[in-house]
Design a protein around this motif. Structure first.
Motif, PDB file in Angstrom:
ATOM      1  N   VAL A  25      16.106  76.009   2.529  1.00 42.67           N
ATOM      2  CA  VAL A  25      16.249  77.011   3.589  1.00 42.67           C
ATOM      3  C   VAL A  25      17.018  76.424   4.767  1.00 42.67           C
ATOM      4  O   VAL A  25      17.919  77.069   5.319  1.00 42.67           O
ATOM      5  N   ALA A  26      16.695  75.198   5.150  1.00 38.71           N
ATOM      6  CA  ALA A  26      17.370  74.577   6.292  1.00 38.71           C
ATOM      7  C   ALA A  26      18.864  74.402   6.023  1.00 38.71           C
ATOM      8  O   ALA A  26      19.702  74.721   6.879  1.00 38.71           O
ATOM      9  N   ILE A  27      19.202  73.911   4.845  1.00 36.77           N
ATOM     10  CA  ILE A  27      20.612  73.655   4.550  1.00 36.77           C
ATOM     11  C   ILE A  27      21.394  74.959   4.415  1.00 36.77           C
ATOM     12  O   ILE A  27      22.481  75.105   4.964  1.00 36.77           O
ATOM     13  N   PHE A  28      20.832  75.931   3.686  1.00 32.66           N
ATOM     14  CA  PHE A  28      21.546  77.194   3.528  1.00 32.66           C
ATOM     15  C   PHE A  28      21.596  77.958   4.855  1.00 32.66           C
ATOM     16  O   PHE A  28      22.562  78.663   5.131  1.00 32.66           O
ATOM     17  N   GLY A  29      20.577  77.806   5.668  1.00 31.46           N
ATOM     18  CA  GLY A  29      20.610  78.398   7.009  1.00 31.46           C
ATOM     19  C   GLY A  29      21.696  77.772   7.860  1.00 31.46           C
ATOM     20  O   GLY A  29      22.418  78.470   8.583  1.00 31.46           O
ATOM     21  N   GLY A  43      38.421  81.625  12.473  1.00 31.31           N
ATOM     22  CA  GLY A  43      38.647  81.620  11.026  1.00 31.31           C
ATOM     23  C   GLY A  43      38.975  80.242  10.487  1.00 31.31           C
ATOM     24  O   GLY A  43      38.420  79.238  10.915  1.00 31.31           O
ATOM     25  N   LEU A  44      39.908  80.214   9.556  1.00 34.21           N
ATOM     26  CA  LEU A  44      40.246  78.966   8.883  1.00 34.21           C
ATOM     27  C   LEU A  44      40.813  77.905   9.816  1.00 34.21           C
ATOM     28  O   LEU A  44      40.777  76.726   9.504  1.00 34.21           O
ATOM     29  N   LEU A  45      41.331  78.327  10.929  1.00 30.12           N
ATOM     30  CA  LEU A  45      41.902  77.366  11.877  1.00 30.12           C
ATOM     31  C   LEU A  45      40.844  76.816  12.833  1.00 30.12           C
ATOM     32  O   LEU A  45      41.145  75.989  13.685  1.00 30.12           O
ATOM     33  N   SER A  46      39.611  77.260  12.675  1.00 32.61           N
ATOM     34  CA  SER A  46      38.527  76.785  13.530  1.00 32.61           C
ATOM     35  C   SER A  46      38.193  75.334  13.202  1.00 32.61           C
ATOM     36  O   SER A  46      38.158  74.947  12.028  1.00 32.61           O
ATOM     37  N   PRO A  47      37.928  74.533  14.205  1.00 27.08           N
ATOM     38  CA  PRO A  47      37.540  73.140  13.925  1.00 27.08           C
ATOM     39  C   PRO A  47      36.179  73.029  13.250  1.00 27.08           C
ATOM     40  O   PRO A  47      35.842  71.983  12.704  1.00 27.08           O
ATOM     41  N   LEU A  48      35.414  74.101  13.243  1.00 24.67           N
ATOM     42  CA  LEU A  48      34.090  74.051  12.619  1.00 24.67           C
ATOM     43  C   LEU A  48      34.153  73.941  11.097  1.00 24.67           C
ATOM     44  O   LEU A  48      33.156  73.572  10.474  1.00 24.67           O
ATOM     45  N   VAL A  49      35.308  74.250  10.494  1.00 19.54           N
ATOM     46  CA  VAL A  49      35.393  74.215   9.031  1.00 19.54           C
ATOM     47  C   VAL A  49      35.115  72.823   8.483  1.00 19.54           C
ATOM     48  O   VAL A  49      34.744  72.680   7.316  1.00 19.54           O
ATOM     49  N   ILE A  50      35.274  71.806   9.296  1.00 21.52           N
ATOM     50  CA  ILE A  50      34.999  70.454   8.832  1.00 21.52           C
ATOM     51  C   ILE A  50      33.523  70.257   8.515  1.00 21.52           C
ATOM     52  O   ILE A  50      33.144  69.333   7.797  1.00 21.52           O
ATOM     53  N   GLY A  51      32.674  71.147   8.992  1.00 19.47           N
ATOM     54  CA  GLY A  51      31.247  71.050   8.704  1.00 19.47           C
ATOM     55  C   GLY A  51      30.884  71.422   7.275  1.00 19.47           C
ATOM     56  O   GLY A  51      29.858  70.986   6.756  1.00 19.47           O
ATOM     57  N   PHE A  52      31.713  72.206   6.603  1.00 20.04           N
ATOM     58  CA  PHE A  52      31.389  72.632   5.239  1.00 20.04           C
ATOM     59  C   PHE A  52      31.253  71.462   4.258  1.00 20.04           C
ATOM     60  O   PHE A  52      30.304  71.425   3.465  1.00 20.04           O
ATOM     61  N   PRO A  53      32.173  70.484   4.276  1.00 15.77           N
ATOM     62  CA  PRO A  53      31.981  69.347   3.358  1.00 15.77           C
ATOM     63  C   PRO A  53      30.677  68.592   3.617  1.00 15.77           C
ATOM     64  O   PRO A  53      30.037  68.119   2.680  1.00 15.77           O
ATOM     65  N   VAL A  54      30.283  68.514   4.859  1.00 13.64           N
ATOM     66  CA  VAL A  54      29.023  67.838   5.176  1.00 13.64           C
ATOM     67  C   VAL A  54      27.853  68.594   4.552  1.00 13.64           C
ATOM     68  O   VAL A  54      26.936  68.001   3.985  1.00 13.64           O
ATOM     69  N   VAL A  55      27.911  69.913   4.624  1.00 23.59           N
ATOM     70  CA  VAL A  55      26.849  70.728   4.019  1.00 23.59           C
ATOM     71  C   VAL A  55      26.853  70.554   2.509  1.00 23.59           C
ATOM     72  O   VAL A  55      25.795  70.396   1.885  1.00 23.59           O
ATOM     73  N   ILE A  56      28.041  70.553   1.900  1.00 29.16           N
ATOM     74  CA  ILE A  56      28.121  70.380   0.441  1.00 29.16           C
ATOM     75  C   ILE A  56      27.530  69.034   0.032  1.00 29.16           C
ATOM     76  O   ILE A  56      26.731  68.949  -0.914  1.00 29.16           O
ATOM     77  N   LEU A  57      27.886  67.975   0.745  1.00 31.45           N
ATOM     78  CA  LEU A  57      27.337  66.650   0.437  1.00 31.45           C
ATOM     79  C   LEU A  57      25.819  66.625   0.638  1.00 31.45           C
ATOM     80  O   LEU A  57      25.080  66.056  -0.166  1.00 31.45           O
ATOM     81  N   SER A  58      25.346  67.253   1.702  1.00 27.22           N
ATOM     82  CA  SER A  58      23.907  67.286   1.972  1.00 27.22           C
ATOM     83  C   SER A  58      23.159  68.027   0.881  1.00 27.22           C
ATOM     84  O   SER A  58      22.099  67.598   0.432  1.00 27.22           O
ATOM     85  N   VAL A  59      23.711  69.158   0.461  1.00 33.47           N
ATOM     86  CA  VAL A  59      23.075  69.935  -0.606  1.00 33.47           C
ATOM     87  C   VAL A  59      23.018  69.111  -1.884  1.00 33.47           C
ATOM     88  O   VAL A  59      21.991  69.052  -2.562  1.00 33.47           O
ATOM     89  N   TRP A  61      23.036  65.908  -2.243  1.00 38.58           N
ATOM     90  CA  TRP A  61      22.144  64.761  -2.122  1.00 38.58           C
ATOM     91  C   TRP A  61      20.684  65.181  -2.042  1.00 38.58           C
ATOM     92  O   TRP A  61      19.826  64.590  -2.685  1.00 38.58           O
ATOM     93  N   LEU A  62      20.388  66.197  -1.240  1.00 36.93           N
ATOM     94  CA  LEU A  62      18.993  66.558  -0.992  1.00 36.93           C
ATOM     95  C   LEU A  62      18.415  67.563  -1.975  1.00 36.93           C
ATOM     96  O   LEU A  62      17.194  67.609  -2.156  1.00 36.93           O
ATOM     97  N   ILE A  63      19.260  68.369  -2.602  1.00 41.58           N
ATOM     98  CA  ILE A  63      18.733  69.413  -3.495  1.00 41.58           C
ATOM     99  C   ILE A  63      19.091  69.080  -4.943  1.00 41.58           C
ATOM    100  O   ILE A  63      18.247  68.632  -5.699  1.00 41.58           O
ATOM    101  N   SER A  64      20.343  69.345  -5.325  1.00 45.97           N
ATOM    102  CA  SER A  64      20.766  69.023  -6.695  1.00 45.97           C
ATOM    103  C   SER A  64      22.276  69.160  -6.812  1.00 45.97           C
ATOM    104  O   SER A  64      22.928  69.761  -5.958  1.00 45.97           O
ATOM    105  N   ALA A  65      22.813  68.641  -7.901  1.00 43.58           N
ATOM    106  CA  ALA A  65      24.244  68.746  -8.159  1.00 43.58           C
ATOM    107  C   ALA A  65      24.626  70.207  -8.393  1.00 43.58           C
ATOM    108  O   ALA A  65      25.674  70.665  -7.931  1.00 43.58           O
ATOM    109  N   ASN A  66      23.779  70.939  -9.102  1.00 35.11           N
ATOM    110  CA  ASN A  66      24.072  72.358  -9.350  1.00 35.11           C
ATOM    111  C   ASN A  66      24.111  73.137  -8.035  1.00 35.11           C
ATOM    112  O   ASN A  66      24.950  74.019  -7.857  1.00 35.11           O
ATOM    113  N   ALA A  67      23.214  72.828  -7.133  1.00 33.02           N
ATOM    114  CA  ALA A  67      23.213  73.494  -5.827  1.00 33.02           C
ATOM    115  C   ALA A  67      24.483  73.150  -5.052  1.00 33.02           C
ATOM    116  O   ALA A  67      25.036  73.995  -4.344  1.00 33.02           O
ATOM    117  N   ALA A  68      24.967  71.905  -5.198  1.00 29.55           N
ATOM    118  CA  ALA A  68      26.218  71.515  -4.535  1.00 29.55           C
ATOM    119  C   ALA A  68      27.375  72.347  -5.073  1.00 29.55           C
ATOM    120  O   ALA A  68      28.239  72.793  -4.304  1.00 29.55           O
TER     121      ALA A  68
END
Length: 194
Positions: A25-29, A43-59, A61-68
């Motif tokens: 819940v925390a990661i998907f939230g 949109g895509l030019l937002s600097p926040l997009v760099i956060g998506f890879p961090v979320v993918i790596l966190s998912v 590591w913490l949940i599963s490869a399938n969730a990633a």
């Protein structure tokens, strides 16, 4: 508001002892909040997009490869939707490289993150399996050593012989239980020589 709801739901799940569900819940939230932030900041030019890879790596590591992979797919779809929104001029024009170039780079980056996550998870779990196997082997060898030590003690007792070890650097002489009994020095098992 979304993060407050996520925090409350996560707290409830933790209170129920459902740690894995609270993590999900925390990661998907966080992913949802990040996606909303990207939409609201350009949109895509937002600097926040760099956060998506961090979320993918966190998912991964913490949940599963399938969730990633699931989050990677969701992020790629979101990127494509943002690309379409950019094509419809939903976001203000900014003089930067084309949005298509940004979207392509991001999709490639997301997939690489997922692949790395899967690789790291498999390597980590392989190491854990190796450690467990070594632990079992060590426990088995320890049991065998203790069993043979007990057999040696019984054999020395029956044969009325003993054994000793002498450590030259420390000048310590250690007697086996049978040797202590033969020499009638029950209370000391290590002798020190000066």
């Amino acid at each position: 508001l979304v993060m407050v709801l996520v925090a409350l739901l996560g707290r409830y799940l933790l209170g129920c002892g459902r740690i894995a569900a609270a993590t999900s819940v925390a990661i998907f939230g966080f992913w949802s909040t990040l996606a909303m932030g990207v939409v609201s900041t350009g949109g895509l030019l937002s600097p926040l997009v760099i956060g998506f890879p961090v979320v993918i790596l966190s998912v991964g590591w913490l949940i599963s490869a399938n969730a990633a992979w699931l989050v990677t797919g969701l992020t790629v779809c979101t990127t494509l939707v943002l690309l379409l929104a950019e094509g419809q001029h939903y976001f203000p024009d900014v003089s930067q490289p084309s949005v298509f170039a940004y979207a392509s780079d991001q999709v490639i980056f997301y997939v690489i993150c997922a692949i790395l996550t899967v690789f790291f998870r498999h390597a980590y779990h392989r190491r854990l399996r190796d450690l467990r196997r070594m632990g079992l082997t060590l426990a088995q060898r320890t049991d065998e050593l203790e069993s043979r030590t007990a057999e040696l003690g019984r054999a020395q007792s029956v044969a009325n012989i003993g054994s000793w070890t002498y450590d030259i650097p420390t000048n310590h002489l250690e007697l086996s239980p049978a040797a202590r009994q033969i020499m009638r020095c029950e209370h000391a098992d290590v002798f020190h020589f000066e």
